[in-house]
Scaffold this motif. Structure first.
Motif, mmCIF file in Angstrom:
data_model
loop_
_atom_site.group_PDB
_atom_site.id
_atom_site.type_symbol
_atom_site.label_atom_id
_atom_site.label_comp_id
_atom_site.label_asym_id
_atom_site.label_seq_id
_atom_site.Cartn_x
_atom_site.Cartn_y
_atom_site.Cartn_z
ATOM 1 N N LEU A 35 1.168 -1.844 -0.053
ATOM 2 C CA LEU A 35 -0.250 -0.107 -0.128
ATOM 3 C C LEU A 35 0.725 1.414 -0.169
ATOM 4 C CD1 LEU A 35 -2.519 -1.067 2.462
ATOM 5 C CD2 LEU A 35 -2.438 -1.637 -0.062
ATOM 6 N N ALA A 50 -1.192 -5.390 1.588
ATOM 7 C CA ALA A 50 -3.423 -5.804 1.371
ATOM 8 C C ALA A 50 -3.306 -7.269 1.563
ATOM 9 C CB ALA A 50 -4.233 -4.766 0.443
ATOM 10 N N LEU A 279 -9.387 2.744 0.539
ATOM 11 C CA LEU A 279 -8.722 1.625 -0.217
ATOM 12 C C LEU A 279 -9.962 1.870 -1.313
ATOM 13 C CD1 LEU A 279 -9.349 -1.150 2.167
ATOM 14 C CD2 LEU A 279 -7.031 -0.615 0.971
ATOM 15 N N GLU A 283 -5.697 4.052 -3.112
ATOM 16 C CA GLU A 283 -5.302 2.020 -3.365
ATOM 17 C C GLU A 283 -5.598 1.440 -4.942
ATOM 18 O OE1 GLU A 283 -2.593 1.833 -1.914
ATOM 19 O OE2 GLU A 283 -2.350 3.198 0.556
ATOM 20 N N ALA A 292 -12.414 -3.874 4.909
ATOM 21 C CA ALA A 292 -12.011 -2.870 5.363
ATOM 22 C C ALA A 292 -12.229 -2.418 6.986
ATOM 23 C CB ALA A 292 -13.237 -1.709 4.750
ATOM 24 N N LEU A 295 -8.055 -2.474 7.745
ATOM 25 C CA LEU A 295 -7.867 -0.921 7.541
ATOM 26 C C LEU A 295 -8.219 -0.076 8.795
ATOM 27 C CD1 LEU A 295 -5.556 0.959 6.774
ATOM 28 C CD2 LEU A 295 -7.443 0.894 4.869
#
Length: 352
Positions: A35, A50, A279, A283, A292, A295
């Motif tokens: 990431l 990830a 994300l 990303e 999620a 994160l």
């Protein structure tokens, strides 16, 4: 690289024998994506990765356990497989049952399953029964069903599911060369954190890694029985995949937390959706909301300075965003149409 069935890749580490039929859709071998951020990590030399499990055949990590569970069910002569599900398990069970030539029975809590997952399950030909109640009620019925009829239970309480899912740890170590300092993931029914820890422990016992990661599990605030220390009768969260009030692998999750020196905490739906948007927009990784949660929790740890400088943190992103199109439809909006002229399009695109 030629993809191989997960069972064949790790045959020496899985409970299979020469007579086990390999029911596979070429699962596993998912990417470990470095990431770019978030900024809180880069300033302190913390690297985030990830493990994008949405790249599995049915777009979730469930395929890792399902290839083994269905293969063993077929080996045992089962006529069908059955599962209770909030969505991902049902889609995976239906797909692997179809591949194996077995019937699939799925019991769902009515109104609690994202449309993308339900569509998958139906298209694969499973017999879907909705029940009035939550996931825990559905699982209780499926347990009784598989005790009375020649049907194999393929929920995460099936030990073969855990055996298959532990391969995430194997792949992470293969990609990094060793275990990360932290491994974070969402916690719903808790089979996945149990499996991750099992995989890392086996690698350590075999001498393949010198140290173990700290396991960080994150539940949604409205469905956080492990954090509260008691079942939640009516779990509620936007993250439907972890909307579970009484995890079947509760003890395994506690063992992973305590033995690793990690933590299991709750994150809010607001934090989950913020991480979900990050994300996708920053990303390039479109995940279902439950993914999620990993994160969301790690960002809080970063803000609070709880992750040491130079650490590597792996986040398991459990399922693809197309599993839950409803959330995207609610959270994003198309802008009004503009005239089909260059000037109008350029202005709408922010170029002028």
């Amino acid at each position: 690289m030629t993809r191989r069935p997960l069972i064949e890749r790790y045959r020496d580490r899985l409970p299979v024998g020469p007579a086990t039929p390999v029911v596979s859709l070429l699962e596993g071998s998912t990417p470990l994506v470095p990431l770019k951020g978030p900024p809180e990590a880069g300033r302190r030399g913390i690297r985030l990765f990830a493990k994008y499990e949405g790249m599995n055949p049915t777009a979730s990590f469930k395929d890792r356990g399902m290839t083994l569970a269905v293969s063993k069910a077929k080996e045992a002569g089962a006529q069908a497989v059955a599962a209770a599900s909030t969505g991902n398990t049902s889609a995976s069970a239906a797909a692997y049952a179809a591949r194996a030539g077995l019937a699939a029975i799925v019991v769902l809590p009515a109104g609690y399953v994202a449309l993308g997952k339900l569509a998958q399950t139906l298209v694969h030909g499973a017999r879907v029964i909705q029940v009035e109640g939550n996931f825990d009620a559905a699982l209780a019925i499926v347990r009784e069903l598989t005790e009375r009829y020649p049907v194999a239970l393929v929920n995460s309480i099936n030990p073969y599911r855990i055996e298959g899912q532990k391969t995430i740890a194997f792949e992470v170590v293969e990609d990094l060369g060793e275990a990360p300092e932290f491994h974070a993931l969402p916690v719903g029914n808790a089979g996945n954190i149990t499996a991750h820890w099992k995989g890392y422990r086996e690698l350590a016992e075999a001498g393949a890694i010198e140290r173990l990661p700290r396991m960080l599990g994150f539940q949604a605030e409205g469905a956080a029985p492990i954090v509260r220390g008691a079942p939640v009768e009516r779990p509620e969260t936007v993250a439907t995949a972890i909307r579970i009030g009484n995890p079947a692998s509760w003890r395994g999750a506690l063992r992973a937390r305590d033995e690793s020196g990690g933590a299991i905490e709750a994150v809010s739906d607001r934090e989950i959706l913020e991480a979900w948007r990050y994300l996708a927009s920053q990303e390039g990784l479109f995940v279902e909301p439950a993914s999620a949660a990993s994160l969301a929790g790690v960002r809080r740890w970063l803000r609070e300075g709880r992750i040491p400088e130079g650490s590597r943190v792996v986040l398991t992103l459990t399922g693809h965003g197309l599993k839950d199109p409803g959330t995207a439809e609610r959270e994003v909006r198309l802008s009004p149409p503009v005239p089909a002229r260059l000037e109008a399009v350029a202005a709408a695109a922010g170029l002028v």
